[in-house]
Design a protein around this motif. Structure first.
Motif, PDB file in Angstrom:
ATOM      1  N   GLY A 197     -18.918 -16.536  20.838  1.00  0.00           N
ATOM      2  CA  GLY A 197     -19.402 -17.755  21.510  1.00  0.00           C
ATOM      3  C   GLY A 197     -21.009 -17.766  21.426  1.00  0.00           C
ATOM      4  N   ASN A 198     -21.677 -16.657  21.468  1.00  0.00           N
ATOM      5  CA  ASN A 198     -23.155 -16.591  21.053  1.00  0.00           C
ATOM      6  C   ASN A 198     -23.619 -17.000  19.716  1.00  0.00           C
ATOM      7  OD1 ASN A 198     -23.648 -15.820  23.785  1.00  0.00           O
ATOM      8  ND2 ASN A 198     -23.710 -13.780  23.357  1.00  0.00           N
ATOM      9  N   LEU A 199     -22.829 -16.437  18.679  1.00  0.00           N
ATOM     10  CA  LEU A 199     -23.019 -16.591  17.506  1.00  0.00           C
ATOM     11  C   LEU A 199     -22.641 -18.080  17.166  1.00  0.00           C
ATOM     12  CD1 LEU A 199     -23.277 -15.783  14.564  1.00  0.00           C
ATOM     13  CD2 LEU A 199     -20.877 -15.174  14.336  1.00  0.00           C
ATOM     14  N   LYS A 200     -21.829 -18.669  17.649  1.00  0.00           N
ATOM     15  CA  LYS A 200     -21.465 -20.302  17.447  1.00  0.00           C
ATOM     16  C   LYS A 200     -22.586 -21.080  17.979  1.00  0.00           C
ATOM     17  CE  LYS A 200     -17.768 -19.706  14.895  1.00  0.00           C
ATOM     18  NZ  LYS A 200     -17.865 -19.856  13.424  1.00  0.00           N
ATOM     19  N   ALA A 201     -22.872 -20.626  19.405  1.00  0.00           N
ATOM     20  CA  ALA A 201     -24.179 -21.397  19.943  1.00  0.00           C
ATOM     21  C   ALA A 201     -25.271 -21.295  19.152  1.00  0.00           C
ATOM     22  CB  ALA A 201     -24.230 -20.950  21.295  1.00  0.00           C
ATOM     23  N   GLU A 202     -25.564 -20.336  18.620  1.00  0.00           N
ATOM     24  CA  GLU A 202     -26.707 -20.032  17.687  1.00  0.00           C
ATOM     25  C   GLU A 202     -26.661 -21.123  16.428  1.00  0.00           C
ATOM     26  OE1 GLU A 202     -28.086 -16.269  15.609  1.00  0.00           O
ATOM     27  OE2 GLU A 202     -28.874 -16.292  17.517  1.00  0.00           O
ATOM     28  N   GLN A 203     -25.317 -21.151  16.113  1.00  0.00           N
ATOM     29  CA  GLN A 203     -25.212 -21.993  14.881  1.00  0.00           C
ATOM     30  C   GLN A 203     -24.984 -23.616  15.171  1.00  0.00           C
ATOM     31  OE1 GLN A 203     -21.848 -20.027  13.311  1.00  0.00           O
ATOM     32  NE2 GLN A 203     -22.954 -19.265  11.616  1.00  0.00           N
ATOM     33  N   SER A 204     -25.306 -23.912  16.418  1.00  0.00           N
ATOM     34  CA  SER A 204     -25.379 -25.388  17.042  1.00  0.00           C
ATOM     35  C   SER A 204     -23.659 -25.690  17.129  1.00  0.00           C
ATOM     36  CB  SER A 204     -26.146 -26.102  16.376  1.00  0.00           C
ATOM     37  OG  SER A 204     -27.593 -25.794  16.518  1.00  0.00           O
ATOM     38  N   GLN A 205     -22.848 -24.938  16.812  1.00  0.00           N
ATOM     39  CA  GLN A 205     -21.289 -25.299  16.742  1.00  0.00           C
ATOM     40  C   GLN A 205     -20.884 -25.305  18.265  1.00  0.00           C
ATOM     41  OE1 GLN A 205     -18.997 -23.017  13.918  1.00  0.00           O
ATOM     42  NE2 GLN A 205     -20.822 -23.164  12.342  1.00  0.00           N
ATOM     43  N   PHE A 206     -21.316 -26.227  19.098  1.00  0.00           N
ATOM     44  CA  PHE A 206     -21.292 -26.184  20.587  1.00  0.00           C
ATOM     45  C   PHE A 206     -19.692 -26.047  21.128  1.00  0.00           C
ATOM     46  CE2 PHE A 206     -25.645 -28.072  19.738  1.00  0.00           C
ATOM     47  CZ  PHE A 206     -26.120 -26.739  20.228  1.00  0.00           C
ATOM     48  N   ASP A 207     -18.844 -26.740  20.428  1.00  0.00           N
ATOM     49  CA  ASP A 207     -17.663 -26.946  20.957  1.00  0.00           C
ATOM     50  C   ASP A 207     -16.600 -25.469  20.622  1.00  0.00           C
ATOM     51  OD1 ASP A 207     -17.680 -29.601  21.673  1.00  0.00           O
ATOM     52  OD2 ASP A 207     -16.986 -30.377  19.630  1.00  0.00           O
ATOM     53  N   GLU A 208     -16.941 -24.883  19.493  1.00  0.00           N
ATOM     54  CA  GLU A 208     -16.312 -23.710  19.349  1.00  0.00           C
ATOM     55  C   GLU A 208     -17.002 -22.495  20.204  1.00  0.00           C
ATOM     56  OE1 GLU A 208     -15.560 -22.011  15.350  1.00  0.00           O
ATOM     57  OE2 GLU A 208     -16.257 -23.801  14.494  1.00  0.00           O
ATOM     58  N   ALA A 209     -18.188 -22.680  20.442  1.00  0.00           N
ATOM     59  CA  ALA A 209     -19.052 -21.806  21.328  1.00  0.00           C
ATOM     60  C   ALA A 209     -18.407 -21.849  22.785  1.00  0.00           C
ATOM     61  CB  ALA A 209     -20.366 -21.945  21.271  1.00  0.00           C
ATOM     62  N   LYS A 210     -18.124 -23.133  23.114  1.00  0.00           N
ATOM     63  CA  LYS A 210     -17.432 -23.436  24.554  1.00  0.00           C
ATOM     64  C   LYS A 210     -16.138 -22.488  24.539  1.00  0.00           C
ATOM     65  CE  LYS A 210     -16.557 -27.174  27.838  1.00  0.00           C
ATOM     66  NZ  LYS A 210     -16.378 -28.441  27.967  1.00  0.00           N
ATOM     67  N   ARG A 211     -15.335 -22.879  23.627  1.00  0.00           N
ATOM     68  CA  ARG A 211     -13.939 -22.269  23.491  1.00  0.00           C
ATOM     69  C   ARG A 211     -14.021 -20.818  23.576  1.00  0.00           C
ATOM     70  NH1 ARG A 211     -10.715 -20.668  19.128  1.00  0.00           N
ATOM     71  NH2 ARG A 211     -12.329 -21.575  17.635  1.00  0.00           N
TER      72      ARG A 211
END
Length: 788
Positions: A197-211
């Protein structure tokens, strides 16, 4: 004799038994202390450290080997790591590792390598951290401990994320998930989801990060780990904060706050929650509310003596004051944060030094900015942090450029470019290339300037393509979300319509029944009561109408203010957009034309000397054009004009107007400076008024007076020109003059000032603006300021 001998041996046996029991009791107490030490970690570090040290003391007194010794050494290393005492932490880890090697305790050897890897990662020593993790992983594989392998894979994934190697990070985090499922360790699986989740948030892939965050949350709910759930809620709040969804971010943080207060938890988690709530208000420019929550966070961190917590909040307070335009207070708190970080938290200290340097850079105090940047660079050099070094070297280069130390500026640009290549920092590659191109051009090295400019264009196009790809992905996600929301809204609307229809029919039946009864009552009612009721209703209706009209007037005035501010902000944004277009298109073309003209200079002079004079005249005109375009770009792009105060900006404007041959008599007496929004709006009003006088008045003399004597700030502009009929401007004719006057009125209103216009045909024009000093120092509405 036999009886005495028997008695002696009996006493000896009793003594030995008692001695053995005392050892057994000591060992049992050591294990109890060890369990206590583990139990108190990490929520009560002082208690955990106390019991761990008691265990080591008892073991040393007994001089009896035990695996507890190295385990407690590793635990003390973790405790000092949490306290930010990294050198002590490393000492304990190393002692535990050496002792385990001597005893052949491979479990503790693997744990020590793992903890040393975490410590090296914290210090940004990524190569060293990777070696420790690999050694730990090898030992766990030899011991066939799948659960610990999953934990190491997770930490390696985090390491590669910090390192900027996202593909490797994703690979190891997926391995961690695979091994966690194989071992059935739900806690390790949850941590792997959290890291993804932290990796995806850092890449601005917010929906995946939230999942991934929600998967982490579900596991921790099943495990009934309340503090882990606090972390999950915090991460979801951070996700909303990064997307600018402030209300949902605030709801998540408040949910944590209610839980912690209900359970009387006053550890670092409570400080983090207050700090996060402060961050939400800071993003919304509600600086007073932000400071309230930062103060509460600071109180919590002081109570538990959290050095990093206190320093982080002081840095945030410094940033709030900087955003608020209170630079002295900002620098004071940043200095406090720097001292608080000290030697144990060097990376955070470097980041704070960089922020202080940015403030001095914004204030055009380039020497001090260089000092702070250089101090931060020394720390990042120790940690081999190429990304931050690229940023700081470029900043030092820019400062030297403005100080006209062009050779030194070029050296730092080169360093910044090398570090941006090493860290794959694309945005900084582009910026540094353009800065180097400007140096080449000033030196007259046109061939290298052209090559550098072409490289800059290539990097810019690459960045634009990446941004367009991200924008398309975000728009697609947004479309799908809005489509689902629209379907839900339609279903809800249909249900509401059906319910409304049922209610309407029921109401109609009821109305019919009660209507007949009411009609009978009305027919019997006394006439004077009917008249009295009508009069009373008229009075109430008139009062309600008056109240309603007052509310409408209030809302209209508020809406007008918001519309005015939005319009002016839109004008500023459009000005900046046009400046960017001029810079990227016209500026680039003029640069290329200059390069080609310069390269033809020698050939023209030798082959066609009769045309050389005309060629030189054309080249001079091109240089004048280039400088003029740059001046236009600078003026359009700067939200603060020069950044040197209103008085200096007005003098600069008057110098530009001198060339028109009009006599301008000015009297400017300002006792100090004012917030950026006040100075900017007053400058724009003066600029517009002088521009109108030059274009329309046909005046030969213009008077300008600016002063802040007494409790008010006064501005007066008048000319002896032809004047005009005010009704011709207010009649609805949308001319440049009417737009200009409307803009001046709106700008005065935004800073709580009054605007007056006095003019008649053949009697000139007089414009007066008055701003109360108290309002000028703290304006209600401000326009957004940008800091380069």
């Amino acid at each position: 004799m036999k009886a005495s001998t028997l008695c002696f041996f009996l006493c000896l046996a009793i003594a030995l038994t008692c001695h053995a029991k005392s050892y057994q009791q000591a060992d049992s107490l050591s294990y109890i202390y060890a369990d206590k030490a583990e139990e108190f970690y990490p929520l009560e570090l002082d208690s955990s450290r106390y019991y761990a040290e008691r265990v080591l003391e008892r073991l040393h007194l007994q001089e009896k080997p035990s695996s507890l010794e190295e385990e407690m050494l590793i635990l003390l290393g973790r405790i000092h790591n949490q306290l930010g005492e990294l050198d002590k932490s490393e000492t304990y880890y190393t002692e535990g590792q050496d002792l385990s090697r001597n005893k052949g305790n491979f479990n503790v050897i693997a744990s020590a390598n793992y903890q040393l890897g975490l410590l090296s990662r914290k210090r940004n020593h990524y190569d060293q951290a990777l070696k420790y993790f690999q050694n730990s992983l090898k030992t766990w594989k030899d011991l066939n401990n799948i659960s610990e392998q999953a934990k190491v894979y997770n930490s390696m994934g985090i390491l590669f994320r910090h390192w900027g190697k996202t593909d490797s990070s994703l690979k190891y985090l997926n391995l961690s998930i695979e091994k966690s499922k194989e071992s059935g360790n739900q806690n390790t699986l949850a941590n792997a989801f959290l890291s993804l989740g932290n990796l995806k948030a850092e890449q601005s892939q917010f929906d995946e990060a939230k999942r991934y965050y929600e998967q982490y949350q579900e596991i921790q709910k099943a495990r009934n780990d309340s503090m882990a759930l606090v972390l999950a809620t915090t991460n979801l709040g951070n996700l909303y904060l990064e997307q600018g969804i402030y209300d949902q971010a605030l709801n998540k943080y408040l949910e944590n706050l209610r839980f912690l207060e209900a359970n009387e938890i006053t550890n670092e988690s409570l400080g983090h929650v207050y700090n996060n709530i402060g961050n939400v208000y800071r993003r919304q420019n509600n600086f007073e509310r932000a400071l309230e929550y930062y103060d509460q966070a600071l109180s919590v961190y002081n109570g538990i003596n959290s050095i990093i917590g206190k320093a982080d909040v002081m840095r945030n307070i410094g940033e709030v004051y900087n955003d608020w335009g209170k630079r002295d207070s900002a620098l004071t708190y940043l200095e406090l944060a720097t001292n608080e970080y000290g030697q144990q938290n060097q990376l955070q200290k470097a980041g704070t030094l960089y922020l202080s340097g940015r403030i001095f850079y914004s204030s055009r105090d380039f020497e001090k900015a260089i000092n702070y940047y250089s101090e931060a660079a020394e720390i990042y050099e120790d940690y081999n942090d190429d990304r931050n070094l690229a940023l700081i070297y470029n900043g030092i280069g820019v400062c030297h450029f403005f100080l006209e130390n062009y050779d030194t500026a070029y050296e730092y640009y080169q360093r910044a470019y090398e570090k941006s290549l090493a860290s794959n920092y694309l945005q900084l590659k582009k910026n540094t290339l353009f800065n180097m191109y400007e140096i080449y051009e000033m030196r007259g090295e046109y061939e290298q300037a052209l090559e550098t400019y072409l490289l800059y264009t290539e990097k810019k196009d690459s960045l634009m393509n990446e941004q367009q790809t991200r924008d398309i992905m975000e728009l697609t996600t947004k479309y799908e979300t809005e489509k689902k929301d629209a379907e839900i809204s339609l279903l809800q609307a249909e249900q509401e319509r059906n319910e409304a229809l049922i209610e309407t029919r029921t109401a109609q039946r009821s109305s019919l029944f009660f209507g007949v009864i009411a009609l009978l009552i009305l027919l019997i009612a006394i006439a004077w009561w009917f008249i009295y009721k009508i009069r009373k209703e008229k009075i109430i209706a008139a009062q309600n109408q008056q109240i309603f009209q007052q509310e409408i007037d209030s809302l209209m005035e508020q809406q007008q203010l918001e519309s005015v501010q939005a319009m002016l902000e839109g004008q500023d944004k459009e000005r900046k957009r046009l400046a960017a277009e001029l810079h990227d298109r016209l500026g680039s073309l003029l640069s290329l034309v200059k390069l080609y003209f310069s390269s033809m200079d020698k050939n023209i002079k030798e082959s066609k000397p009769e045309l050389y004079r005309s060629f030189q005249d054309g080249k001079d005109i091109l240089d004048d054009t280039f400088r003029e375009v740059r001046e236009i770009i600078k003026e359009m792009n700067d939200s603060k004009v020069s950044g040197q105060g209103l008085e200096n900006d007005i003098h600069g404007l008057l110098q530009k107007i001198d060339k028109f041959g009009i006599n301008i008599q000015s009297n400017i007496q300002l006792s100090g400076s004012y917030p950026d929004s006040v100075e900017l709006n007053l400058y724009r009003i003066i600029q517009e008024a002088l521009s109108n006088a030059l274009k329309y008045s046909r005046a030969d003399t213009i008077h300008l007076m600016v002063s802040d004597v007494g409790n008010e700030l006064h501005v007066e502009i008048k000319d002896n020109g032809q004047g005009f009929e005010p009704s011709s401007v207010n009649s609805g004719n949308q001319t440049d003059k009417s737009y200009g006057l409307e803009n001046m009125k709106n700008r005065a209103k935004l800073i709580n000032g009054s605007f007056s216009l006095q003019t008649k045909p053949e009697q000139g024009v007089k414009i007066a603006i008055t701003v109360p000093k108290q309002e000028a120092e703290e304006p209600i509405l401000t326009t957004e300021q940008s800091h380069d």
